[in-house]
Design a protein around this motif. Sequence first.
Motif, PDB file in Angstrom:
ATOM      1  N   VAL A 173      -9.803 -10.900   3.015  1.00  0.00           N
ATOM      2  CA  VAL A 173      -8.856 -11.786   3.735  1.00  0.00           C
ATOM      3  C   VAL A 173      -9.503 -13.188   4.056  1.00  0.00           C
ATOM      4  O   VAL A 173      -8.845 -14.161   3.924  1.00  0.00           O
ATOM      5  N   PHE A 174     -10.874 -12.904   4.244  1.00  0.00           N
ATOM      6  CA  PHE A 174     -11.573 -14.064   4.500  1.00  0.00           C
ATOM      7  C   PHE A 174     -11.558 -15.120   3.343  1.00  0.00           C
ATOM      8  O   PHE A 174     -11.463 -16.170   3.354  1.00  0.00           O
ATOM      9  N   GLN A 175     -11.913 -14.418   2.113  1.00  0.00           N
ATOM     10  CA  GLN A 175     -12.292 -15.323   0.971  1.00  0.00           C
ATOM     11  C   GLN A 175     -10.877 -15.531   0.524  1.00  0.00           C
ATOM     12  O   GLN A 175     -10.879 -16.509  -0.458  1.00  0.00           O
ATOM     13  N   SER A 176      -9.665 -15.240   0.837  1.00  0.00           N
ATOM     14  CA  SER A 176      -8.520 -15.526   0.416  1.00  0.00           C
ATOM     15  C   SER A 176      -7.869 -17.022   1.331  1.00  0.00           C
ATOM     16  O   SER A 176      -6.870 -17.312   1.147  1.00  0.00           O
ATOM     17  N   HIS A 177      -8.665 -17.239   2.299  1.00  0.00           N
ATOM     18  CA  HIS A 177      -8.135 -18.178   3.096  1.00  0.00           C
ATOM     19  C   HIS A 177      -7.616 -19.594   2.582  1.00  0.00           C
ATOM     20  O   HIS A 177      -6.677 -20.260   2.993  1.00  0.00           O
ATOM     21  N   ARG A 178      -8.543 -19.966   1.271  1.00  0.00           N
ATOM     22  CA  ARG A 178      -7.892 -21.178   0.816  1.00  0.00           C
ATOM     23  C   ARG A 178      -6.548 -21.119   0.171  1.00  0.00           C
ATOM     24  O   ARG A 178      -5.808 -22.164  -0.070  1.00  0.00           O
ATOM     25  N   SER A 179      -5.976 -20.053  -0.223  1.00  0.00           N
ATOM     26  CA  SER A 179      -4.739 -19.792  -0.863  1.00  0.00           C
ATOM     27  C   SER A 179      -3.872 -20.118   0.099  1.00  0.00           C
ATOM     28  O   SER A 179      -2.585 -20.625  -0.412  1.00  0.00           O
ATOM     29  N   THR A 180      -3.751 -20.209   1.370  1.00  0.00           N
ATOM     30  CA  THR A 180      -2.663 -20.411   2.498  1.00  0.00           C
ATOM     31  C   THR A 180      -3.239 -21.874   3.037  1.00  0.00           C
ATOM     32  O   THR A 180      -2.511 -22.413   3.779  1.00  0.00           O
ATOM     33  N   LEU A 181      -4.729 -22.233   3.289  1.00  0.00           N
ATOM     34  CA  LEU A 181      -5.008 -23.398   3.913  1.00  0.00           C
ATOM     35  C   LEU A 181      -5.850 -24.347   3.390  1.00  0.00           C
ATOM     36  O   LEU A 181      -6.471 -25.179   3.850  1.00  0.00           O
ATOM     37  N   ASP A 182      -5.543 -24.465   1.906  1.00  0.00           N
ATOM     38  CA  ASP A 182      -6.602 -25.404   1.092  1.00  0.00           C
ATOM     39  C   ASP A 182      -6.046 -26.711   1.429  1.00  0.00           C
ATOM     40  O   ASP A 182      -6.803 -27.784   1.287  1.00  0.00           O
ATOM     41  N   PHE A 183      -5.008 -27.214   2.101  1.00  0.00           N
ATOM     42  CA  PHE A 183      -4.672 -28.398   2.025  1.00  0.00           C
ATOM     43  C   PHE A 183      -4.869 -28.878   3.566  1.00  0.00           C
ATOM     44  O   PHE A 183      -4.419 -29.975   4.199  1.00  0.00           O
ATOM     45  N   ASP A 184      -5.858 -28.141   4.373  1.00  0.00           N
ATOM     46  CA  ASP A 184      -6.037 -28.324   5.875  1.00  0.00           C
ATOM     47  C   ASP A 184      -7.545 -28.940   5.754  1.00  0.00           C
ATOM     48  O   ASP A 184      -8.431 -28.219   5.650  1.00  0.00           O
TER      49      ASP A 184
END
Length: 170
Positions: free
Chosen positions: A93-104
């Motif tokens: 889940v941690f390693q997937s964070h960029r898939s939903t928050l990459d434009f933050d």
Amino acid sequence: FFYFLKMGMFHSTSGKSGIGYFCFDKSSLIPRSDLIEILKREDELRFSAKVQEEYSREFSSANDYLHHVKNITVDLQKQALRDCGYPESALSVFQSHRSTLDFDDELLQYSVYGRHDIAVGYHTAPELNDYLSNVNWNDISLYSMSGESKSFKELINPDRITLVIASSIS
């Protein structure tokens, strides 16, 4: 004539898989405020003398080195999760964070991979030519696994096709 340039990230520890995002699990997200704390802790661990010494170990095989770096990074990410109150099982889940928050942009400043990720893909000549027209070829140094360095411009020869295949060790 078809041009193709693709760069990507090798390990899921970066939050990417090639040029796309690593996305194992979107069903349970880590709250943004917790994610920032985990990323800060990951940075602290990553830049500690002990971890830097481990990253600096030399190997005769590039593949052995890549696996070594991945294992160190997975271990420090698990430690960061534990230190912030999350179980090791939250790693994907941690390693997937960029898939939903990459434009933050604020969040990305806390992630070593977010700060330094320049991996992109160009699949058409116009896309590639637009990108390449702004590149200073003398500023790009390429290194062999033995440490030999050449500028990208030194490798380009107008009388032959230049194919560059590159990857990040992360």
